[in-house]
Design a protein around this motif. Structure first.
Motif, PDB file in Angstrom:
ATOM      1  N   LEU A 172      -6.846  34.699  37.532  1.00 64.96           N
ATOM      2  CA  LEU A 172      -6.886  36.065  38.220  1.00 64.96           C
ATOM      3  C   LEU A 172      -7.147  36.036  40.299  1.00 64.96           C
ATOM      4  O   LEU A 172      -8.711  35.628  39.875  1.00 64.96           O
ATOM      5  CB  LEU A 172      -7.274  36.607  36.956  1.00 64.96           C
ATOM      6  CG  LEU A 172      -6.458  36.624  35.922  1.00 64.96           C
ATOM      7  CD1 LEU A 172      -7.776  37.064  35.209  1.00 64.96           C
ATOM      8  CD2 LEU A 172      -4.878  37.179  35.687  1.00 64.96           C
ATOM      9  N   GLU A 173      -6.525  36.854  40.800  1.00 62.54           N
ATOM     10  CA  GLU A 173      -7.553  37.095  41.912  1.00 62.54           C
ATOM     11  C   GLU A 173      -8.096  38.870  41.991  1.00 62.54           C
ATOM     12  O   GLU A 173      -8.324  39.221  43.191  1.00 62.54           O
ATOM     13  CB  GLU A 173      -6.724  36.980  42.841  1.00 62.54           C
ATOM     14  CG  GLU A 173      -6.397  35.261  43.021  1.00 62.54           C
ATOM     15  CD  GLU A 173      -5.532  34.914  43.411  1.00 62.54           C
ATOM     16  OE1 GLU A 173      -4.020  35.307  44.210  1.00 62.54           O
ATOM     17  OE2 GLU A 173      -4.823  33.722  43.856  1.00 62.54           O
ATOM     18  N   ALA A 174      -7.526  39.795  41.730  1.00 60.84           N
ATOM     19  CA  ALA A 174      -7.998  40.797  41.480  1.00 60.84           C
ATOM     20  C   ALA A 174      -9.654  40.942  41.912  1.00 60.84           C
ATOM     21  O   ALA A 174     -10.172  39.997  41.478  1.00 60.84           O
ATOM     22  CB  ALA A 174      -7.443  42.086  40.588  1.00 60.84           C
ATOM     23  N   LYS A 175      -9.828  42.429  42.300  1.00 56.85           N
ATOM     24  CA  LYS A 175     -11.857  42.702  41.887  1.00 56.85           C
ATOM     25  C   LYS A 175     -12.265  42.379  40.629  1.00 56.85           C
ATOM     26  O   LYS A 175     -13.006  41.988  39.845  1.00 56.85           O
ATOM     27  CB  LYS A 175     -11.588  44.016  42.796  1.00 56.85           C
ATOM     28  CG  LYS A 175     -13.077  43.755  43.012  1.00 56.85           C
ATOM     29  CD  LYS A 175     -12.694  45.522  44.166  1.00 56.85           C
ATOM     30  CE  LYS A 175     -14.208  45.944  43.978  1.00 56.85           C
ATOM     31  NZ  LYS A 175     -13.927  47.573  44.630  1.00 56.85           N
ATOM     32  N   HIS A 176     -11.560  43.108  39.411  1.00 53.71           N
ATOM     33  CA  HIS A 176     -12.043  43.333  38.160  1.00 53.71           C
ATOM     34  C   HIS A 176     -10.861  42.624  37.296  1.00 53.71           C
ATOM     35  O   HIS A 176      -9.629  42.133  37.629  1.00 53.71           O
ATOM     36  CB  HIS A 176     -11.505  44.567  38.406  1.00 53.71           C
ATOM     37  CG  HIS A 176     -12.794  45.235  39.107  1.00 53.71           C
ATOM     38  ND1 HIS A 176     -14.562  45.367  38.742  1.00 53.71           N
ATOM     39  CD2 HIS A 176     -12.583  46.065  40.074  1.00 53.71           C
ATOM     40  CE1 HIS A 176     -14.822  45.711  39.882  1.00 53.71           C
ATOM     41  NE2 HIS A 176     -13.836  46.145  39.900  1.00 53.71           N
ATOM     42  N   ARG A 177     -11.492  41.712  35.710  1.00 55.83           N
ATOM     43  CA  ARG A 177     -10.612  40.985  35.534  1.00 55.83           C
ATOM     44  C   ARG A 177     -11.017  41.830  34.158  1.00 55.83           C
ATOM     45  O   ARG A 177     -12.829  41.523  33.484  1.00 55.83           O
ATOM     46  CB  ARG A 177     -10.349  39.615  35.522  1.00 55.83           C
ATOM     47  CG  ARG A 177     -12.359  38.477  35.086  1.00 55.83           C
ATOM     48  CD  ARG A 177     -11.940  37.677  36.170  1.00 55.83           C
ATOM     49  NE  ARG A 177     -13.290  37.560  36.724  1.00 55.83           N
ATOM     50  CZ  ARG A 177     -13.925  35.834  37.226  1.00 55.83           C
ATOM     51  NH1 ARG A 177     -12.294  35.494  37.682  1.00 55.83           N
ATOM     52  NH2 ARG A 177     -15.129  35.389  37.293  1.00 55.83           N
ATOM     53  N   MET A 178     -10.114  41.202  33.078  1.00 56.99           N
ATOM     54  CA  MET A 178      -9.925  41.487  31.243  1.00 56.99           C
ATOM     55  C   MET A 178      -9.528  40.347  30.885  1.00 56.99           C
ATOM     56  O   MET A 178      -8.818  40.535  31.016  1.00 56.99           O
ATOM     57  CB  MET A 178     -10.023  43.225  31.158  1.00 56.99           C
ATOM     58  CG  MET A 178     -10.780  43.367  29.819  1.00 56.99           C
ATOM     59  SD  MET A 178      -9.984  45.240  29.698  1.00 56.99           S
ATOM     60  CE  MET A 178     -11.273  45.862  30.838  1.00 56.99           C
ATOM     61  N   LEU A 179     -10.024  40.801  29.521  1.00 57.67           N
ATOM     62  CA  LEU A 179      -9.351  39.276  28.530  1.00 57.67           C
ATOM     63  C   LEU A 179      -9.503  40.283  27.114  1.00 57.67           C
ATOM     64  O   LEU A 179      -9.712  41.028  26.946  1.00 57.67           O
ATOM     65  CB  LEU A 179      -9.617  38.414  28.427  1.00 57.67           C
ATOM     66  CG  LEU A 179      -8.426  36.981  27.347  1.00 57.67           C
ATOM     67  CD1 LEU A 179      -8.946  35.652  28.070  1.00 57.67           C
ATOM     68  CD2 LEU A 179      -9.249  36.311  26.048  1.00 57.67           C
ATOM     69  N   ILE A 180      -7.775  40.306  26.771  1.00 58.55           N
ATOM     70  CA  ILE A 180      -7.144  41.113  25.564  1.00 58.55           C
ATOM     71  C   ILE A 180      -7.419  40.162  24.734  1.00 58.55           C
ATOM     72  O   ILE A 180      -5.823  39.284  24.576  1.00 58.55           O
ATOM     73  CB  ILE A 180      -6.046  42.063  25.816  1.00 58.55           C
ATOM     74  CG1 ILE A 180      -6.493  42.974  26.160  1.00 58.55           C
ATOM     75  CG2 ILE A 180      -6.142  42.470  24.486  1.00 58.55           C
ATOM     76  CD1 ILE A 180      -6.445  44.061  26.709  1.00 58.55           C
ATOM     77  N   GLY A 181      -7.880  39.746  23.330  1.00 56.65           N
ATOM     78  CA  GLY A 181      -7.542  38.693  22.902  1.00 56.65           C
ATOM     79  C   GLY A 181      -7.146  39.385  21.562  1.00 56.65           C
ATOM     80  O   GLY A 181      -6.662  40.424  21.175  1.00 56.65           O
ATOM     81  N   LEU A 182      -6.118  38.383  21.055  1.00 58.13           N
ATOM     82  CA  LEU A 182      -5.427  38.504  19.403  1.00 58.13           C
ATOM     83  C   LEU A 182      -4.295  39.610  20.034  1.00 58.13           C
ATOM     84  O   LEU A 182      -3.854  40.632  19.230  1.00 58.13           O
ATOM     85  CB  LEU A 182      -6.199  39.007  18.480  1.00 58.13           C
ATOM     86  CG  LEU A 182      -7.524  37.951  17.495  1.00 58.13           C
ATOM     87  CD1 LEU A 182      -8.781  37.931  17.823  1.00 58.13           C
ATOM     88  CD2 LEU A 182      -7.168  38.197  16.179  1.00 58.13           C
ATOM     89  N   ALA A 183      -4.265  39.374  21.171  1.00 54.01           N
ATOM     90  CA  ALA A 183      -2.972  40.573  21.636  1.00 54.01           C
ATOM     91  C   ALA A 183      -1.592  39.803  21.268  1.00 54.01           C
ATOM     92  O   ALA A 183      -1.476  39.285  21.652  1.00 54.01           O
ATOM     93  CB  ALA A 183      -3.161  40.351  23.035  1.00 54.01           C
ATOM     94  N   ASN A 184      -1.233  41.041  20.786  1.00 55.98           N
ATOM     95  CA  ASN A 184       0.177  41.160  19.607  1.00 55.98           C
ATOM     96  C   ASN A 184       0.579  40.279  18.793  1.00 55.98           C
ATOM     97  O   ASN A 184       1.730  39.498  18.347  1.00 55.98           O
ATOM     98  CB  ASN A 184       1.582  40.235  21.311  1.00 55.98           C
ATOM     99  CG  ASN A 184       0.796  42.043  22.020  1.00 55.98           C
ATOM    100  OD1 ASN A 184       0.805  43.444  21.794  1.00 55.98           O
ATOM    101  ND2 ASN A 184       1.042  41.508  23.238  1.00 55.98           N
ATOM    102  N   ASP A 185      -0.349  39.125  18.346  1.00 59.61           N
ATOM    103  CA  ASP A 185      -0.787  37.909  17.794  1.00 59.61           C
ATOM    104  C   ASP A 185      -2.096  37.331  17.358  1.00 59.61           C
ATOM    105  O   ASP A 185      -2.610  38.117  18.229  1.00 59.61           O
ATOM    106  CB  ASP A 185       0.734  37.016  18.433  1.00 59.61           C
ATOM    107  CG  ASP A 185       1.456  36.193  17.568  1.00 59.61           C
ATOM    108  OD1 ASP A 185       0.802  36.641  15.708  1.00 59.61           O
ATOM    109  OD2 ASP A 185       2.440  35.226  17.737  1.00 59.61           O
TER     110      ASP A 185
END
Ligand SMILES: [Zn+2]
Length: 468
Positions: A404-417
């Motif tokens: 990921l190269e954008a200024k900000h990042r986030m991770l969403i876990g248990l996403a859709n499964d």
């Protein structure tokens, strides 16, 4: 954005439908929030609580469970991010809800991984041979997701956005070496003429503070975090769970009351206090928040087939305790055919899951379908590997945040499964001797599809971001 366009966007507020289809050309994102109660009825049928041992039956409700949604729209793209106070949902359940939400580019449903809510995966029924799922309740969850998204969609208005991050390693306990914590809390704050109109908070921890003996349904500390933020900012809040493998937990985190006394795991007092501390960490993130552009919105997803080498999962599958379509593994994570003859023994089986990558202007989001270990997210997989692990020569997987190269990042876990733990192949450690001088095998592998999960998933995520 120039002033005229901003005014034009405001003028469109009267009719959100017109604003959407008319698609005012601007950078402004339209944002709406919605929620639906998904607490099961207690008393009619048994409600099996998920997350620890089997046959833990609910005796009442401490606090309601929710599906909470935020909808973001820009020009012809419309997405929903939904959090449910549940242990996990399989992809098939998410797809049922998506089918009832036409017009969306993408609907993401992430479970908070709550260990004090009903069984929605099948693993915590009355015995090892019986599922704990109530099919009627699954319909209630599906309806709750759809209702939450539709009400969020209806309320969408142009909003300014700010994003802030705050860290606190002391709010997490890591149960397995190497000690690597993902301790960034990300807060997105949406503003309506200077007033807070809604919050999205993402933190990385198992909601399991009430532990294994509690029999009152609860969203665990997430309830207290959301309550704290809702009261303080007088707005809707969506709480999203991120990196929880490895094992990021609230258990064993020392939390004290006002008198300085340590609060015990398994108590509502600790749970509420911990939830408030997470809320206060969100305050810090918001104090540091800066304006962020969240447009244009780009979404990329890909199906992913992953072999299921876990003997326990194979058994539950055969017994029908784990209910999901099996496929025949071909060696290619891009394609597989359904296992029609239900012959589980002759061939290597796999499941179909889904990976997601979102780019909302200056914010990139990884949507990971399970419980990923922090090492894999942050690029901290030990190198060289522990010699006594089972595959010390396995290559280090490409890290999630490394893509990921954008200024900000986030991770969403248990996403859709919920595919279980995702741990680096070189840390896989089922066979003696064990790494880190352990006398026994570490915890994690028993709830993972197998050692190939992380290499396949991390490489697929890299390709998805690079558009290969
Ligand atoms: Zn877990």
């Amino acid at each position: 954005m120039n002033r005229f366009v901003w005014l034009a966007a405001l003028l469109f507020q009267g009719s959100t439908a017109a604003a959407f289809s008319g698609a005012p050309k601007s950078d402004t994102v339209q944002v709406g929030f919605g929620a639906a109660d998904i607490t099961p009825a207690v008393g009619k049928k048994p409600v099996y609580i998920a997350g620890f041992g089997k046959n833990r039956q609910a005796t009442g409700v401490h606090d309601p469970l929710w599906a909470r949604a935020v909808v973001l729209r820009h020009e012809n793209t419309k997405i929903a991010l939904v959090a449910v106070d549940l242990v996990g949902l399989f992809l098939q359940e998410v797809e049922k809800a998506r089918a009832k939400l036409p017009g969306f580019t993408y609907v993401l449903v992430s479970s908070t991984h709550n260990h004090e809510g009903p069984d929605t995966l099948g693993l915590w029924g009355p015995s090892a041979f019986q599922s704990g799922i109530d099919p009627d309740y699954m319909k209630q969850v599906e309806k709750g997701i759809v209702d939450a998204v539709q009400s969020a969609d209806k309320s969408a208005q142009p909003r300014e956005a700010r994003l802030g991050v705050a860290k606190d390693p002391d709010l997490l306990h890591d149960g397995r070496e190497p000690i690597v914590k993902h301790d960034d809390l990300v807060a997105l704050r949406f503003l309506d003429k200077g007033k807070t109109a809604g919050l999205v908070v993402q933190w990385n921890c198992h909601p399991e503070t009430l532990s294994s003996k509690n029999t009152l349904l609860s969203a665990d500390y997430v309830d207290a975090t959301v309550k704290y933020l809702k009261e303080k900012y007088e707005c809707p809040v969506v709480y999203l769970t991120g990196t929880v493998g490895g094992l990021m937990t609230s258990l064993h985190v020392p939390v004290k009351n006002d008198k300085g006394e340590l609060l015990k795991d398994g108590t509502f007092e600790k749970t509420e206090r911990f939830g408030r501390l997470v809320g206060q960490l969100a305050d810090k993130a918001m104090d540091a928040a800066q304006p962020i552009r969240l447009t244009p919105i780009v979404v990329r997803t890909r199906p992913l087939f992953l072999p299921i080498d876990n003997k326990g999962y194979q058994l539950f599958w055969k017994l029908g305790v784990l209910e999901r379509q099996s496929y025949v593994w071909t060696g290619d994570p891009d394609r597989a055919e359904p296992n029609k003859d239900k012959d589980f023994d002759a061939k290597r089986m796999c499941i179909r899951t889904e990976l997601g990558y979102l780019k909302l202007g200056e914010l990139e989001i990884a949507a990971i379908p399970g419980e990923i270990y922090p090492e894999l997210v942050l690029g901290k997989v030990p190198d060289p590997a522990e010699k006594n692990a089972d595959f010390p020569d396995a290559p280090v997987e490409p890290s999630i945040y490394g893509q990921l190269e954008a200024k900000h990042r986030m991770l969403i876990g248990l996403a859709n499964d919920e595919i279980g733990y995702i741990l680096s192949k070189r840390q896989w450690d089922e066979k003696a001797p064990y790494g880190y001088g352990r006398k026994t095998a570490p915890y994690g592998e028993i709830n993972s599809l197998g050692p190939e999960t992380a290499p396949l998933l991390c490489n697929a995520f890299r390709d998805l971001v690079k558009k290969k």
